[in-house]
Design an enzyme around this catalytic site. Structure first.
Site, PDB file in Angstrom:
ATOM      1  CG  ASP A 133       0.549  -1.447   0.458  1.00  0.00           C
ATOM      2  OD1 ASP A 133       1.363  -1.290   1.643  1.00  0.00           O
ATOM      3  OD2 ASP A 133      -0.286  -0.739   0.517  1.00  0.00           O
ATOM      4  CG  ASP A 168       3.989   0.185   5.356  1.00  0.00           C
ATOM      5  OD1 ASP A 168       3.004  -0.777   4.857  1.00  0.00           O
ATOM      6  OD2 ASP A 168       3.917   1.506   5.065  1.00  0.00           O
TER       7      ASP A 168
END
Length: 474
Positions: free
Chosen positions: A155, A353
């Site tokens: 992430d 992201d």
């Protein structure tokens, strides 16, 4: 005899009508197909066979990316190449993914607004039926001495890496591999509360002078345990001693079957920051499609595979350093620029992201994108869309579909054509435009993983650059 002639004539007339009907139907269909093709610029259009919609979900070994021994293999956590047991978890449907996405985008906007001194953004109070963990792609790394293989979600929007640890005194969820056992490793050590690494950002308590960390995520999931150091093995020839991570003792939420998270943000606790001297704050990945093969994650400037890399500017906000900011200049649909005001993307900042699935855009930008896309798809039958999608089509009556290319224009004249798999998403019997609009005009864009598919995305944090290279994985 006359009756026979009448009967024969009637039969001939009937079959002539059938023939004319079939021919006219073919002509209408051909005209519809030809009209669709002639009404658009084929240089800025994807020609897609509907027989490939949806694609067949069969794992195929990629011919690029993870064949390099310095790469980690990346797979979609719910895809055919994942080794995680999908039968033991409830795979989220599209509605649940969209709810999770909205919670994450609200969380990003809230942090950005706070860092810029703006009024706090009030996140939606909508909750998931069960708490789904953010992030769609996983890698397998080794932890400890001797090493234990663990599958982690990676992430770019998170900093601290963590995994579940025995004895899990406060409760752990069911994961695929055995939980990490610190007592079996000769290289494990706890971090003391007096250590500078026990920062106020992650410290929640002390237990016998050991630093206790706590991290919460946008979907309500959280992890808590001991802050520790351990040997991290990325590849057979790449090890990192003294890697700071969270040894989770209480992990609340349904995370799936993975063992935890690998944090690739820009904060001090992330893997990128911890390996800055070794890798120069440089890493890259390629995200495969859900039904594709495999991608890769690599560290260091020598790990790239694409020969078509183009670099744009990578921004930074001093008060919110964990995110990666991307310089969006404009968007084009079918070769036509939308001519969006630059202030739409620069007022709060736009973030790239890996943990957000669908790209969200400022309200005005999304409205312009939707309008241009609908105009160029006007030949196709529309369907009632599932919220928050508002542009969906029934493509069942076509052999070939002409989809206008959507291109993101970034700083330094870097243009990125979103692949066909990143433009439409299947929802039941329809296909929807795979973008969403922000409810607030003043919130920036979030460039999600669905639109990053098949590109090598290169993060050169030290050099302030973000690169894109097409066709890096299948």
């Amino acid at each position: 005899m006359g009756g026979l002639r009448a009967t024969s004539f009637s039969s001939i007339f009937f079959w002539c009508l059938v023939f004319l009907f079939l021919v006219s139907s073919d002509l209408v269909y051909a005209y519809k197909e030809r009209g669709t093709a002639e009404s658009i610029n084929l240089n800025h259009t994807y020609i897609v066979q509907t027989s490939s919609l949806p694609p067949s979900c069969v794992c195929r070994n990629s011919t690029t990316g993870h064949t390099n021994r310095k790469h980690l293999k990346v797979v979609h956590r719910h895809g055919p190449c994942s080794h995680l047991d999908q039968h033991k978890i409830q795979v989220p449907n599209l509605t649940q993914i969209l709810i999770q996405d909205q919670l994450r985008v609200n969380w990003i906007h809230s942090r950005l607004a706070k860092s810029l001194g703006q009024d706090a953004f009030q996140a939606s109070t909508t909750t998931l039926p069960t708490k789904w963990f953010t992030g769609s792609y996983v890698v397998t790394v080794g932890l400890g001495t001797p090493k234990e293989d663990l599958t982690l979600v990676f992430d770019t929007g998170s900093d601290l890496s963590w995994t579940q640890c025995e004895p899990c005194a406060d409760g752990c969820y069911d994961q695929q591999e055995p939980k990490f056992n610190p007592s079996s490793s000769t290289s494990y050590s706890n971090v003391s509360c007096s250590s500078v690494q026990c920062s106020r950002d992650i410290k929640i308590d002390c237990a016998s002078s050991t630093c206790v960390y706590g991290v919460s995520y946008s979907d309500g999931s959280k992890t808590r345990g001991f802050l520790a150091k351990e040997r991290l093995t990325l590849t057979s020839s790449d090890e990192l001693d003294g890697f700071l991570f969270g040894c989770g003792q209480h992990n609340d939420g349904i995370f799936g079957r993975e063992a935890g998270l690998l944090g690739l943000g820009r904060g001090a606790e992330s893997l990128v920051s911890q390996t800055a001297q070794k890798y120069g704050s440089f890493f890259s990945y390629c995200l495969p499609t859900l039904c594709g093969s495999t991608g890769f994650l690599s560290f260091g400037s020598g790990g790239g595979t694409s020969n078509s890399l183009k670099f744009t500017n990578l921004g930074q906000h001093a008060d919110e350093p964990s995110f990666y900011y991307i310089d969006i200049v404009d968007i084009s649909v079918g070769g036509q620029n939308l001519n969006l005001p630059s202030s739409l993307f620069s007022s709060q900042g736009s973030v790239i992201d890996s943990g957000t699935v669908f790209t969200s855009l400022p309200k005005t930008a999304y409205a312009a994108l939707r309008s241009a896309f609908q105009q160029q798809m006007s030949n196709y039958l529309t369907k009632s869309p599932p919220a928050p999608f508002d542009t969906c089509y029934d493509l069942s009556g076509y052999n070939t579909v002409y989809i206008p290319k959507i291109t993101f224009l970034f700083g330094n004249n870097v243009n990125v054509d979103i692949v066909p798999e990143g433009i439409l998403v299947e929802s039941a019997t329809e296909y929807c435009l795979a973008f969403v609009g922000n409810s607030d005009e003043n919130r920036g864009a979030t460039f999600g993983s669905y639109q990053q598919q098949k590109y090598e995305v290169v993060y050169d944090a030290a050099g302030g650059r973000l690169g894109f290279g097409a066709g890096a994985c299948d």
